[in-house]
Design an enzyme around this catalytic site. Structure first.
Site, PDB file in Angstrom:
ATOM      1  N   CYS A 279      20.582  39.968  14.197  1.00 39.49           N
ATOM      2  CA  CYS A 279      20.242  40.319  15.773  1.00 39.49           C
ATOM      3  C   CYS A 279      19.882  38.878  16.573  1.00 39.49           C
ATOM      4  O   CYS A 279      20.998  38.894  17.452  1.00 39.49           O
ATOM      5  CB  CYS A 279      18.837  40.602  16.003  1.00 39.49           C
ATOM      6  N   ARG A 308      15.807  37.141   2.923  1.00 35.55           N
ATOM      7  CA  ARG A 308      14.132  37.494   2.824  1.00 35.55           C
ATOM      8  C   ARG A 308      13.403  36.877   1.947  1.00 35.55           C
ATOM      9  O   ARG A 308      14.035  37.372   0.349  1.00 35.55           O
ATOM     10  CB  ARG A 308      13.868  38.867   3.479  1.00 35.55           C
ATOM     11  N   GLN A 326      22.951  44.377   5.517  1.00 36.70           N
ATOM     12  CA  GLN A 326      23.200  45.276   6.000  1.00 36.70           C
ATOM     13  C   GLN A 326      23.949  45.771   6.685  1.00 36.70           C
ATOM     14  O   GLN A 326      25.585  44.849   7.493  1.00 36.70           O
ATOM     15  CB  GLN A 326      21.369  44.772   7.160  1.00 36.70           C
ATOM     16  N   ASP A 328      24.609  46.442   9.652  1.00 36.40           N
ATOM     17  CA  ASP A 328      24.165  46.519  10.432  1.00 36.40           C
ATOM     18  C   ASP A 328      24.654  46.198  11.833  1.00 36.40           C
ATOM     19  O   ASP A 328      25.691  45.856  11.632  1.00 36.40           O
ATOM     20  CB  ASP A 328      23.187  45.041  10.628  1.00 36.40           C
ATOM     21  N   HIS A 330      24.394  45.893  16.925  1.00 33.75           N
ATOM     22  CA  HIS A 330      23.422  45.911  18.118  1.00 33.75           C
ATOM     23  C   HIS A 330      24.848  46.293  19.547  1.00 33.75           C
ATOM     24  O   HIS A 330      25.666  45.758  19.503  1.00 33.75           O
ATOM     25  CB  HIS A 330      23.128  44.613  18.319  1.00 33.75           C
ATOM     26  N   LYS A 416      11.159  52.876  17.480  1.00 39.79           N
ATOM     27  CA  LYS A 416      12.448  52.750  16.736  1.00 39.79           C
ATOM     28  C   LYS A 416      12.593  54.348  16.683  1.00 39.79           C
ATOM     29  O   LYS A 416      11.605  55.031  16.446  1.00 39.79           O
ATOM     30  CB  LYS A 416      12.200  51.707  15.553  1.00 39.79           C
ATOM     31  N   HIS A 462      19.414  48.651  18.869  1.00 36.15           N
ATOM     32  CA  HIS A 462      19.757  47.575  16.764  1.00 36.15           C
ATOM     33  C   HIS A 462      19.670  48.739  16.050  1.00 36.15           C
ATOM     34  O   HIS A 462      18.949  49.864  16.264  1.00 36.15           O
ATOM     35  CB  HIS A 462      18.616  47.224  16.424  1.00 36.15           C
TER      36      HIS A 462
END
Length: 588
Positions: A279, A308, A326, A328, A330, A416, A462
């Protein structure tokens, strides 16, 4: 909480007390930790004079059945903190005393204790009326593991006994059958058998190495998402795997997620962190050039790896790893575009999951618990949160999709929608998510120029359709049992000549398949036909072609399909290629 769920919780927790009573009989000097109900069953943590072995579980089960038969009542008593400390000092239960003092610090003046036979426990309850309310044939102790007291590695390690309990023997048998199936489908087991991935202590815990077969499937997943996201208007970016400490201070991740991040790296006197999420990097890309309302929505997608710090005790193959990528993205949009973007994302979810044959999923609208100051204390504009939650709720209602609401599961920056699914062990998992964010645009001073020429904040949405490619891959392995859809299988066809006399014909078939972009190999090892067929079946190859004299003379192949091993169809090689090409194209 529904009455049926509450009833199950009471049954599980009461059985945990019966386990503790049995342990006390077996080990009079045992010290007791906690014994809560869980989603699957229950557990209890013990500090014991020796290490438990699997055979101990059967002994404890028999003791538990005797305790159930004796029909001991669950007797509750409320006492003062002082009396509780004195009682558990006499019992030499140091862990219980620590819990009592924790309750005292939180303002409690009294506590409740329960007696079951000789066992006395600090417990809030409630419990069943008596032990005889539990079916002695409907519970089982299933495993032993280590567990740190209060989950802290600095505290003593205890022994945890897990168990399950049901209303009747039939339910127990069904559960145990599901667990056996889950073991067979465990992605770590199949990952080794099918040469998909490995984890080596020489590389490090939680750091997977993708082997050729697994890497091929993962690349196909990435290519699939790349192509479909391009059709949905996404632009792709790459971001570095580390960033300056200041970035994560600005985003709030250091304040909220520092424990899940690796320690900083000193580079020329400044702290850098391995990237735990994409992000903040994307927000910096958004700011690269001034934006007009005409530039929105801007959809940025990123497959870059992230790191992580997952504790070693929770690492689970590809499901919980320390390095993963991910799926991922945005979306930066105007407030009047938000509802449409959520709708589009919901449709994208349904399209992707349909292509992978995933049907048994539902959505969860995750909302904040404003009483949780630690997680949601920074929220300034509750009205904006409530408005965004209402938009998400409207989209879900209009879509007619099944969903539930859960308080306290929202991210620290916004509500979310999570995608929930049952894994092969029948346990609920979050496989993917989409999150509304009014928080980060403020922190990063993100702006666009609206129609009136004034500056305005965008909304950030997201979303991760597959969650992480790694986790989705693991889920796919377990759901399919390694029987990947034809279009995903690393090897789609294996050709087995009956003997070396037909190797030339096998090579000819291989060339025809390759020309039609069908992934195939030849198994012409110096082994019996039966052994070679069994070898390819173990690798879960979708189609095995047997070729011998008749097939060569007639330009045919004898086809053994993975899902119908006992039937062998003989068709022309050209018809087989036509049929399989159609199946691949349609992603059946």
């Amino acid at each position: 909480m529904s009455k049926s769920i509450m009833k199950n919780e009471i049954l599980k927790h009461s059985t945990a007390h019966i386990l503790a009573t049995a342990v006390l009989e077996m080990f009079p000097e045992a010290k007791f930790g906690i014994g809560p109900a869980t989603e699957d069953g229950f557990y209890y943590d013990f500090d014991l004079p020796r290490t438990l072995i699997p055979e101990d579980l059967e002994i404890l089960e028999e003791k538990m059945r005797t305790i159930i038969k004796n029909d001991y009542p669950f007797e509750r008593k409320e006492i003062s903190i002082k009396e509780a400390v004195e009682k558990f000092k006499k019992l030499k239960q140091t862990y219980k005393i620590e819990l009592i003092k924790d309750l005292q610090k939180n303002g409690e003046s009294t506590v409740s204790v329960y007696r079951t036979g000789r066992f006395v426990d600090l417990c809030r309850g409630p419990h069943l009326d008596s032990t005889k309310k539990i079916n002695p044939q409907a519970f089982k102790l299933i495993k032993i593991s280590g567990a740190y007291w209060k989950g802290d590695e600095k505290n003593p390690q205890m022994q945890r006994i897990y168990g399950v309990v049901f209303n009747n023997k039939k339910e127990l048998k069904k559960y145990l059958f599901q667990q056996e199936e889950a073991k067979k489908r465990d992605h770590r087991k199949l990952g080794k058998e099918l040469d998909l991935f490995m984890i080596s202590e020489e590389i490090g815990k939680g750091l997977p190495l993708w082997l050729p077969n697994g890497a091929f499937i993962r690349k196909k997943l990435e290519d699939y998402m790349y192509n479909i996201e391009k059709k949905y208007g996404y632009d792709f970016v790459y971001t570095p795997i580390l960033a300056n400490e200041k970035l994560y201070q600005q985003s709030g991740h250091l304040a909220h997620y520092k424990d899940d991040m690796y320690n900083p790296i000193d580079i020329e006197g400044e702290n850098y962190y391995l990237k735990p999420m994409n992000c903040p990097h994307h927000h910096i890309i958004y700011k690269y050039k001034p934006k007009s309302y005409k530039d929105l929505p801007l959809r940025l997608s990123d497959f870059s790896p992230i790191h992580r710090f997952e504790r070693s005790g929770v690492l689970t193959g590809l499901i919980r790893a320390r390095c993963f990528s991910q799926n991922d993205a945005h979306i930066y949009c105007r407030q009047d575009q938000l509802k449409k973007e959520i709708e589009n994302t919901l449709n994208l979810f349904k399209k992707v999951y349909s292509d992978f044959g995933i049907k048994d999923y539902w959505f969860r609208l995750s909302l904040p618990d404003f009483n949780n100051q630690e997680k949601y204390g920074d929220i300034k504009n509750k009205e904006m949160w409530e408005k965004s939650a209402e938009i998400a709720r409207d989209v879900l209602n209009e879509s007619k999709e099944k969903y539930e609401e859960e308080i306290g599961e929202a991210a620290f920056y916004g509500p979310k929608i999570d995608v929930q699914i049952k894994n092969v062990g029948s346990k609920e998992d979050t496989i993917a998510t989409m999150q509304i964010d009014f928080y980060m645009p403020e922190r990063f001073d993100l702006e666009f120029t609206n129609k009136e020429g004034k500056k305005e904040r965008p909304v950030i949405f997201h979303r991760a359709i597959m969650g992480s490619f790694d986790r989705f891959f693991a889920f796919l392995v377990e759901k399919t049992g390694g029987n990947f859809p034809l279009w995903l299988a690393p090897t789609q066809v294996s050709i087995i000549p009956v003997s070396e006399k037909f190797n030339d014909y096998a090579e000819k078939i291989l060339q025809e398949l390759s020309l039609n972009n069908i992934r195939a190999n030849i198994n012409n090892k110096d082994e019996s036909l039966g052994k070679r067929i069994h070898e390819e079946e173990k690798q879960k190859i979708p189609y095995i072609l047997i070729v011998g004299e008749k097939e060569k003379d007639n330009k045919t192949v004898a086809v053994r399909a993975r899902d119908n091993k006992n039937k062998q169809a003989v068709i022309s090689s050209s018809d087989f290629i036509k049929n399989i090409s159609k199946e691949i194209k349609e992603k059946k």
